[in-house]
Scaffold this motif. Structure first.
Motif, short mmCIF file in Angstrom:
data_model
loop_
_atom_site.label_atom_id
_atom_site.label_comp_id
_atom_site.label_asym_id
_atom_site.label_seq_id
_atom_site.Cartn_x
_atom_site.Cartn_y
_atom_site.Cartn_z
N PRO A 524 9.29 44.85 40.20
CA PRO A 524 10.71 45.16 40.34
C PRO A 524 11.09 46.54 39.79
O PRO A 524 12.23 46.74 39.38
CB PRO A 524 11.40 44.02 39.57
N ASN A 525 10.16 47.48 39.82
CA ASN A 525 10.41 48.90 39.53
C ASN A 525 10.73 49.22 38.07
O ASN A 525 11.87 49.07 37.62
CB ASN A 525 11.57 49.46 40.37
N VAL A 526 9.74 49.69 37.36
CA VAL A 526 9.98 50.27 36.04
C VAL A 526 10.32 51.74 36.29
O VAL A 526 9.50 52.50 36.81
CB VAL A 526 8.73 50.17 35.13
N PHE A 527 11.55 52.12 35.96
CA PHE A 527 11.96 53.52 36.10
C PHE A 527 12.11 54.14 34.72
O PHE A 527 12.22 53.43 33.71
CB PHE A 527 13.32 53.61 36.81
N ALA A 528 12.15 55.46 34.71
CA ALA A 528 12.33 56.17 33.44
C ALA A 528 13.73 55.93 32.90
O ALA A 528 14.72 55.97 33.64
CB ALA A 528 12.09 57.67 33.64
N VAL A 529 13.79 55.66 31.59
CA VAL A 529 15.09 55.51 30.92
C VAL A 529 15.28 56.70 29.96
O VAL A 529 14.37 57.50 29.78
CB VAL A 529 15.19 54.18 30.13
N ALA A 530 16.48 56.77 29.41
CA ALA A 530 16.84 57.87 28.50
C ALA A 530 16.63 59.22 29.18
O ALA A 530 16.04 60.14 28.62
CB ALA A 530 16.03 57.78 27.20
N THR A 531 17.10 59.31 30.39
CA THR A 531 16.94 60.55 31.15
C THR A 531 18.16 61.44 31.00
O THR A 531 18.12 62.60 31.38
CB THR A 531 16.79 60.24 32.65
#
Ligand code: THG
Length: 636
Positions: A524-531
């Motif tokens: 289910p898509n790990v995306f970058a956080v704290a961008t």
């Protein structure tokens, strides 16, 4: 024909069925000379033909038919066609590769005729024909050149084509079932299964299949290094599978631990037709009919078998004794294991209820490791292999391999690397996750793995038709799939979209393709956080919630993610990245995450994350305060 297949299945539920004995050693007894093999038709053939047993279907049909009759008279329920070497690959040794279709057609008709005549004599005991498909002399998982472990003497496509030609002749000649036998390299068997699938697609008729592997020595492994259970898991995807078993190589007595192991795990009927002992100094076989029958009866009484017969060295006398010995024994009852994800390399990898989080090694990825990319680009595959070995040593239970780099021929690099991996038992024991955004690269990879691996990935990005086709192909090659939460409208980046896309993919796979739900892994898509971007603030939270939802609503499916993606905006700050991964994994596993693509060996322990850092990381992960990102950047 379908009637006969149904009868065969019904009989298998009723009693132990009896296969015939060896064709090859029966032919040898006739001591035929070159002229006998040639007959009139091939009198002027430019190459020696002596030893081409399969040619006798054309030049000595009387002799072949006589052997079938002798085994039927002895009590065999099934006779095997004299086609063990009737592929273009094997016939090329005699220059007779142009005769393949005709050989199979003629041999199938001989066996059909013998079986039908016998059935007419004893209608209460119908007889069947199994089309014998041998392994050929080439191996797809092994190099014939010790100095060049990545070399292969043939290709998956060439073997599949050869098997298709053989299957066409066998089917037209009227066999009831195809017998893919004496499998010493599971990848060859997978090419044969792929040929069966394509034959069925092209003709609309799906023949049942029997599969029989060969254990080469007491280690209990196939020649290509798999354990019995790994072999079973690698071929269990075969459509219309009637039975799986073991034959040849060892004598009946030495088969015990291996047939026992197979009978514990196989969900289809189990067959066993051993040699009459190991070959003696004279090349003969010493087990007497009475001895072999005693062994087979013991296996039957132990509940190991559903079909029994004989391989090299067995005669009609052996088959008669075996038939009599098992006559009163009930057939083995089939186990009904819980559906769960089962994969294999050289060894089985089964995800059980008590299995902890599964590590998928990420470093063998040219876009995920600068070092691995440099090694592959420089052609230093020796060192590239050491990256794989390190991942496995560090605890990777699966290995993700990705060759998506603009400067590389992805298909060739995938093939080269996976063929080299296959030659390293300490790496090849784990299943392979073939990772590419290009289907052609994934397919090239699947053609190099004998085990049951994972396709990474399929998605609805290009619509339903492409998705379904790729899922069908993945199944044809016997792989599980990672499904990315991605559809025609792009990446699913909210909780709702993640749920909706995964639910749709699940329904399509299970209902349209008949894909086993336990072989589906959602990402289910790990995306970058704290961008720094507002719309990314719920990414981690939504992944966790989506994971929980998938595990609750899509039965038997698993959830995975590319964990290192999470911290992309902290590249270079190793400690923060590791803390983010560890904290995220801690919560994701609680939400039901089964596996993840990670840097094996570098996973930090949640309880050991420095408290101040942990608090700031979790502020980001759970979107707990508006200044969470600044505060994490600050501590970084
Ligand atoms: N889901 C699925 N497959 C995937 C991903 C996913 N495959 C690729 C990727 N995402 C997972 N693999 C990695 C591998 C490495 C890194 C991130 C994800 C990584 N590498 C360091 C970097 O880029 O900073 C490089 C370090 C180095 O060069 O040594 O972070 O999500 N199904």
């Amino acid at each position: 024909m379908t009637d006969r297949a149904a009868t065969l299945r019904r009989l298998l539920a009723d009693r132990i069925l009896v296969l015939d004995g060896a064709m090859g050693t029966m032919i040898q007894r006739h001591d035929l000379d070159e002229a006998a093999f040639r007959g009139e038709r091939f009198a002027a053939w430019g190459q020696p033909l002596r030893g081409n047993n399969d040619l006798l279907a054309l030049t000595r049909p009387d002799l072949v038919g006589g052997i079938h009759r002798a085994f039927l008279d002895a009590g065999a329920d099934l006779v095997e066609t004299n086609t063990f070497n009737s592929t273009a690959v094997s016939q090329a040794d005699y220059g007779t590769e142009g005769l393949v279709y005709e050989l199979n057609l003629a041999a199938a008709r001989l066996a059909r005729d013998a079986a039908d005549r016998k059935t007419a004599e004893t209608p209460e005991k119908p007889r069947f024909v199994a089309g014998a498909i041998g392994p050929t002399s080439r191996t797809l998982s092994l190099s014939p050149d010790v100095n060049d472990p990545g070399f292969r003497a043939t290709t998956f496509d060439a073997l599949r084509d050869a098997y298709r030609e053989q299957i066409a002749g066998l089917a037209d000649g009227g066999v009831d079932v195809l017998l893919i036998e004496t499998v010493f390299d599971t990848l060859n068997a997978k090419a044969a299964i792929s040929a069966v699938v394509r034959h069925a697609e092209a003709t609309g008729t799906a023949l049942p299949v029997m599969l029989s592997g060969t254990i080469v020595d007491r280690s209990g492994r196939t020649l290509s290094g798999q354990t019995v259970e790994a072999f079973w898991l690698s071929v269990a995807h075969c459509p219309n599978l009637l039975s799986v078993g073991l034959n040849c190589a060892l004598g009946s007595q030495q088969m015990r631990p291996f047939i026992e192991a197979l009978s514990r795990v196989a969900t289809v009927p189990v067959s066993l037709y051993p040699n009459a002992g190991l070959p003696n100094a004279m090349g003969g076989y010493d087990e007497t009919p009475a001895f072999m029958a005693g062994q087979m009866r013991a296996y039957a009484e132990a509940g190991f078998v559903n079909l029994v017969g004989g391989c090299c060295g067995t005669t009609p006398a052996h088959i008669a004794a075996i038939a009599e010995a098992v006559a009163g024994c009930p057939p083995r009852a089939l186990p009904t294991p819980e559906p769960t994800l089962r994969l294999s390399g050289l060894e089985p990898f089964v995800v059980r209820p008590d299995t902890n989080f599964v590590n998928i090694g990420e470093r063998t990825n040219v876009t995920g490791s600068r070092r691995f990319a440099r090694l592959v680009l420089e052609g230093d595959y020796e060192e590239a292999l050491s990256v794989a070995r390190q991942q496995v040593e560090d605890g990777a239970q699966l290995l993700d391999v990705n060759m998506d780099e603009g400067m590389l021929d992805g298909e060739a690099a995938m093939q080269t690397f996976l063929n080299l991996v296959a030659a390293e038992p300490d790496i090849a024991r784990v299943p392979v996750v073939v990772d590419s955004s290009r289907w052609a690269v994934i397919e090239a990879g699947l053609k190099c793995v004998q085990g049951k691996g994972v396709v990474n990935s399929v998605s609805l990005k290009e619509g339903e038709a492409a998705f379904l086709e790729q899922a069908r192909r993945a199944r044809e090659y016997g792989a599980a799939v990672i499904v990315m939460a991605f559809d025609e409208d792009g990446q699913a980046d909210s909780l709702e979209r993640r749920k909706q896309v995964c639910a749709r993919a699940y329904r399509l796979l299970t209902e349209e393709v008949g894909f086993p739900p336990e072989d589906i892994i959602f990402d289910p898509n790990v995306f970058a956080v704290a961008t720094g971007l507002e719309e990314h603030r719920r990414y981690a939270l939504d992944f966790l919630e989506a994971t929980r939802w998938i595990k609750a609503h899509l039965p038997h499916a698993r959830v995975s993610g590319g964990i290192s993606n999470l911290s992309f905006s902290f590249r270079g700050t190793h400690r923060v990245r590791e803390a983010m991964h560890a904290a995220f994994l801690y919560h994701a596993v609680r939400a039901g995450l089964d596996m993840g693509i990670v840097n094996a060996g570098q996973l930090e322990v949640y309880a050991e994350i420095e408290p101040e850092l942990l608090e700031r990381v979790e502020d980001v992960l759970f979107d707990r305060r508006p200044d969470a990102t600044e505060r994490l950047v600050e501590i970084a």
